[in-house]
Scaffold this motif. Structure first.
Motif, PDB file in Angstrom:
ATOM      1  N   UNK A  80       0.812  -1.220   0.000  1.00  0.00           N
ATOM      2  CA  UNK A  80       0.000   0.000   0.000  1.00  0.00           C
ATOM      3  C   UNK A  80       0.846   1.271   0.000  1.00  0.00           C
ATOM      4  N   UNK A  81       2.110   1.151  -0.406  1.00  0.00           N
ATOM      5  CA  UNK A  81       3.001   2.309  -0.408  1.00  0.00           C
ATOM      6  C   UNK A  81       2.966   3.007  -1.776  1.00  0.00           C
ATOM      7  N   UNK A  82       2.761   4.321  -1.804  1.00  0.00           N
ATOM      8  CA  UNK A  82       2.646   5.040  -3.086  1.00  0.00           C
ATOM      9  C   UNK A  82       3.896   4.940  -3.946  1.00  0.00           C
ATOM     10  N   UNK A  83       5.070   4.865  -3.334  1.00  0.00           N
ATOM     11  CA  UNK A  83       6.287   4.775  -4.125  1.00  0.00           C
ATOM     12  C   UNK A  83       6.319   3.466  -4.920  1.00  0.00           C
ATOM     13  N   UNK A  84       5.754   2.401  -4.382  1.00  0.00           N
ATOM     14  CA  UNK A  84       5.700   1.119  -5.096  1.00  0.00           C
ATOM     15  C   UNK A  84       4.728   1.235  -6.263  1.00  0.00           C
ATOM     16  N   UNK A 167      14.109   7.161  -6.228  1.00  0.00           N
ATOM     17  CA  UNK A 167      13.477   6.506  -5.086  1.00  0.00           C
ATOM     18  C   UNK A 167      13.887   7.165  -3.781  1.00  0.00           C
ATOM     19  N   UNK A 168      13.233   6.736  -2.732  1.00  0.00           N
ATOM     20  CA  UNK A 168      13.547   7.167  -1.376  1.00  0.00           C
ATOM     21  C   UNK A 168      13.537   8.686  -1.219  1.00  0.00           C
ATOM     22  N   UNK A 177       5.576  11.182   3.441  1.00  0.00           N
ATOM     23  CA  UNK A 177       5.247  10.054   2.583  1.00  0.00           C
ATOM     24  C   UNK A 177       6.335   9.899   1.525  1.00  0.00           C
ATOM     25  N   UNK A 178       6.844   8.688   1.373  1.00  0.00           N
ATOM     26  CA  UNK A 178       7.894   8.450   0.393  1.00  0.00           C
ATOM     27  C   UNK A 178       7.297   8.276  -0.995  1.00  0.00           C
ATOM     28  N   UNK A 179       7.793   9.059  -1.940  1.00  0.00           N
ATOM     29  CA  UNK A 179       7.338   8.981  -3.323  1.00  0.00           C
ATOM     30  C   UNK A 179       8.501   9.245  -4.260  1.00  0.00           C
ATOM     31  N   UNK A 180       8.308   8.943  -5.525  1.00  0.00           N
ATOM     32  CA  UNK A 180       9.324   9.231  -6.531  1.00  0.00           C
ATOM     33  C   UNK A 180       9.441  10.739  -6.704  1.00  0.00           C
ATOM     34  N   UNK A 181      10.650  11.206  -6.933  1.00  0.00           N
ATOM     35  CA  UNK A 181      10.906  12.635  -7.103  1.00  0.00           C
ATOM     36  C   UNK A 181       9.990  13.202  -8.198  1.00  0.00           C
ATOM     37  N   UNK A 182       9.149  14.178  -7.879  1.00  0.00           N
ATOM     38  CA  UNK A 182       8.222  14.739  -8.867  1.00  0.00           C
ATOM     39  C   UNK A 182       8.917  15.312 -10.098  1.00  0.00           C
ATOM     40  N   UNK A 183      10.127  15.821  -9.930  1.00  0.00           N
ATOM     41  CA  UNK A 183      10.832  16.393 -11.073  1.00  0.00           C
ATOM     42  C   UNK A 183      11.159  15.333 -12.115  1.00  0.00           C
ATOM     43  N   UNK A 184      11.525  14.157 -11.648  1.00  0.00           N
ATOM     44  CA  UNK A 184      11.829  13.075 -12.583  1.00  0.00           C
ATOM     45  C   UNK A 184      10.560  12.563 -13.261  1.00  0.00           C
ATOM     46  N   UNK A 185       9.451  12.553 -12.529  1.00  0.00           N
ATOM     47  CA  UNK A 185       8.184  12.158 -13.143  1.00  0.00           C
ATOM     48  C   UNK A 185       7.776  13.175 -14.208  1.00  0.00           C
ATOM     49  N   UNK A 186       8.044  14.461 -13.943  1.00  0.00           N
ATOM     50  CA  UNK A 186       7.726  15.503 -14.917  1.00  0.00           C
ATOM     51  C   UNK A 186       8.574  15.348 -16.180  1.00  0.00           C
ATOM     52  N   UNK A 187       9.842  14.998 -16.006  1.00  0.00           N
ATOM     53  CA  UNK A 187      10.715  14.784 -17.168  1.00  0.00           C
ATOM     54  C   UNK A 187      10.198  13.613 -18.007  1.00  0.00           C
ATOM     55  N   UNK A 188       9.822  12.531 -17.339  1.00  0.00           N
ATOM     56  CA  UNK A 188       9.286  11.370 -18.065  1.00  0.00           C
ATOM     57  C   UNK A 188       8.028  11.747 -18.830  1.00  0.00           C
TER      58      UNK A 188
END
Length: 595
Positions: A80-84, A167-168, A177-188
């Motif tokens: 149930x972890x958002x990063x996963x 990560x982390x 809350x641990x999540x993927x770096x938003x900047x990297x998601x924006x680049x993707x």
């Protein structure tokens, strides 16, 4: 069915190929009802291993080992972890865009080699198909450049970088809350959009209409969106996918989809397969049981259960709804539909559990808990824009962003080649030969067995509503020469030309035919295409065109969907009626005569 050998039609291939075409279609469609493609279970086993080891095993290992949420076997700590959730989406995006997710392998007409994808898209001078070449600057043309290759590879790399290096990361404003770096998601997200503007093949192959919204809301997490907002937005994304698909299945096409899909399920009992047809072998139209499976267990469930998930604050009802949608996706997975979207279905089954059981609406993750209520209708409007437009004007939007996945209402086509003309397609710059050559040269099939194998797809297409229209127009156009041409399922041919297809006729419409013609130069009459658009939700007709690769579009018209669905696959009463709305003034071909 033997594990290593296929179930082949009980006929001598040479004798079958000597029969009239519509008689062949009847024989092969009837065979399909009980055996599907006849694929040996060894092939399905390969897909299962790929799914379990590469997608599920590889994805969980990557997601957990690069995050501080426990190891792969510590399911209770990470499910149930958002990063996963984010990393499994990124991993699936990577597999899809690489070309080893959906539309991979022999069930998708990639016989040898089994992988299209990267073998095409990392190769300069292959065909690309920009979605709006005359409107978006710097996208014109259909030749893949070195820049296109680099952009594609950078997009692939961005998914992996976001999954591993991103990560982390504890997002500010999300309470730790641990999540993927938003900047990297924006680049993707940005790279995926750029790829799609240069080549719609790549955007659709990545299933961008499904995953781009997740990348976008992930890039806004911690700044514009709180964690609750992020979860609610993610719920809306998946619910709109389900509801959009359900609405698109409220048509006369869908009940014709379920029987051949179940017939191709390798583990379905023959009794269940036969129950989907009115009266084998004489009446292959859907039975009442097929109607129930399509519109009650299918359409109704896909419409009602997601809305229950979104709105329910009862834990018991929510768990039942979660279980229902998980079973829904597992059912689709075990049928091995021809586009083979197995990874997508498994990921959506997990997302269902993560979002609705892991973040229960009654615990403060309901739509009423969105922190900025004014944003909610804006977000919903953005999500439904392309589905609404695509159902009203299917000519403007691919059936995937229209959320018509496996609704039966597809743009489709049949390709016809004069004797010897099909081999010219091998002149194209592409890593795979035509399917007939893959089977003969790569797999060692005798020529007549290879031809019968490919004609199985014509039997399959005839079991769908638009197939009866396509074969009707082809008969009318070719006339006496109908028996002399080699007919091919365009979706399969498209795979060998551009490396991917998902049943989307917008990938093999006049844009692709013109690109092929510029490279090869077929003579008039050598390469003929009958192509049909999806049915608009408010009309009773489908619009088709006939195209000669050398001459361009030479005829346009329509047919009534009701005429298609009431007819048998082999058209025993002759071609269905069509209304010709336009013919090229200098070219008219009827009964094999050009005037």
């Amino acid at each position: 069915m033997p594990f290593l050998t296929p179930d082949a039609p009980p006929v001598d291939p040479a004798e079958l190929l000597a029969r009239p075409r519509q008689e062949r279609i009847r024989f092969l469609a009837t065979f399909w009802t009980e055996y599907g493609f006849g694929t040996p279970k060894m092939v399905h086993t390969i897909y299962i291993v790929k799914l379990l080891v590469l997608h599920i095993g590889g994805g969980i290992a990557l997601a957990t080992l690069t995050s501080g949420v426990g190891g792969p076997l510590d399911v209770g700590q990470w499910w149930d972890q958002p990063v996963i959730y984010q990393k499994l989406v990124l991993w699936t995006l990577f597999l899809e865009l690489f070309g080893i997710g959906g539309t991979w392998g022999p069930l998708a007409a990639h016989f040898k080699p089994m992988t299209g994808g990267i073998a095409y898209w990392a190769r300069p001078d292959t065909i690309r198909l920009p979605p709006w070449p005359g409107k978006v600057p710097f996208t014109a043309g259909d030749n893949r450049s070195v820049l296109d290759v680099l952009l594609y590879l950078a997009t692939l790399a961005s998914f992996l970088v976001a999954a591993v290096a991103g990560s982390s990361t504890t997002i500010d404003g999300l309470g730790g809350v641990e999540m993927v770096d938003p900047r990297l998601m924006a680049v993707s997200a940005a790279l995926l959009v750029l790829c799609g503007l240069r080549d719609k093949i790549l955007f659709l192959a990545a299933r961008g209409e499904q995953y781009l919204p997740i990348l976008l809301i992930s890039s806004l997490a911690g700044s514009v969106l709180t964690f609750v907002d992020f979860v609610v937005a993610a719920k809306l994304v998946i619910v709109i996918v389900w509801v959009g698909a359900a609405i698109s299945k409220m048509n006369a096409h869908f009940e014709n989809v379920v029987p051949p899909m179940v017939s191709n399920a390798p583990f379905a009992p023959r009794l269940v397969k036969r129950a989907h047809y009115r009266s084998l072998p004489d009446d292959l139209r859907p039975s009442r049981f097929a109607w129930f499976m399509a519109h009650v267990l299918g359409t109704t469930a896909e419409l009602v259960v997601p809305l229950v998930l979104l709105l329910s604050t009862s834990w018991t009802i929510t768990l039942l709804a979660v279980g229902s949608m998980v079973l829904f996706h597992l059912f689709i997975t075990q049928t091995f539909p021809l586009a083979v979207p197995l990874e997508w279905n498994i990921l959506f089954a997990y997302i269902t559990v993560f979002l609705f059981a892991g973040h229960f609406a009654g615990d403060g993750y309901g739509v009423g808990d969105f922190s900025q209520p004014w944003m909610l209708p804006v977000f919903v409007a953005a999500l439904v824009f392309f589905p609404v437009l695509g159902n009203l004007r299917p000519d403007l939007v691919s059936f995937l962003p229209s959320m018509r996945q496996y609704a039966g209402n597809w743009a489709s086509a049949t390709w016809a080649f004069a004797p010897g003309a099909e081999a010219k397609l091998n002149q194209l710059r592409k890593p795979a030969k035509n399917q007939i050559d893959q089977l003969v040269e790569g797999m060692g099939y005798p020529a007549d067995v290879a031809e019968m194998t490919l004609q199985m797809t014509l039997g399959w297409r005839s079991m769908h509503s638009q197939g009866r229209g396509l074969f009707s127009v082809m008969q009318d156009y070719l006339g006496e020469e109908y028996e002399t041409y080699s007919l091919r399922e365009a979706e399969f041919c498209c795979n060998s030309v551009i490396g991917w297809n998902f049943g989307d006729g917008h990938l093999h419409d006049d844009q692709l035919i013109e690109a092929i013609q510029r490279r090869i130069g077929f003579a008039p009459g050598e390469f003929v295409v009958v192509w049909v658009e999806s049915q608009p939700i408010h009309k009773k007709t489908q619009a088709y065109f006939v195209m000669d690769a050398a001459l361009g579009i030479v005829e346009r018209g329509t047919w009534l969907v009701s005429d298609c669905v009431k007819e048998q696959p082999w058209l025993p009463n002759g071609p269905i009626p069509t209304t010709v709305t336009w013919r090229h003034p200098q070219h008219r071909r009827v009964l094999g005569v050009t005037a």
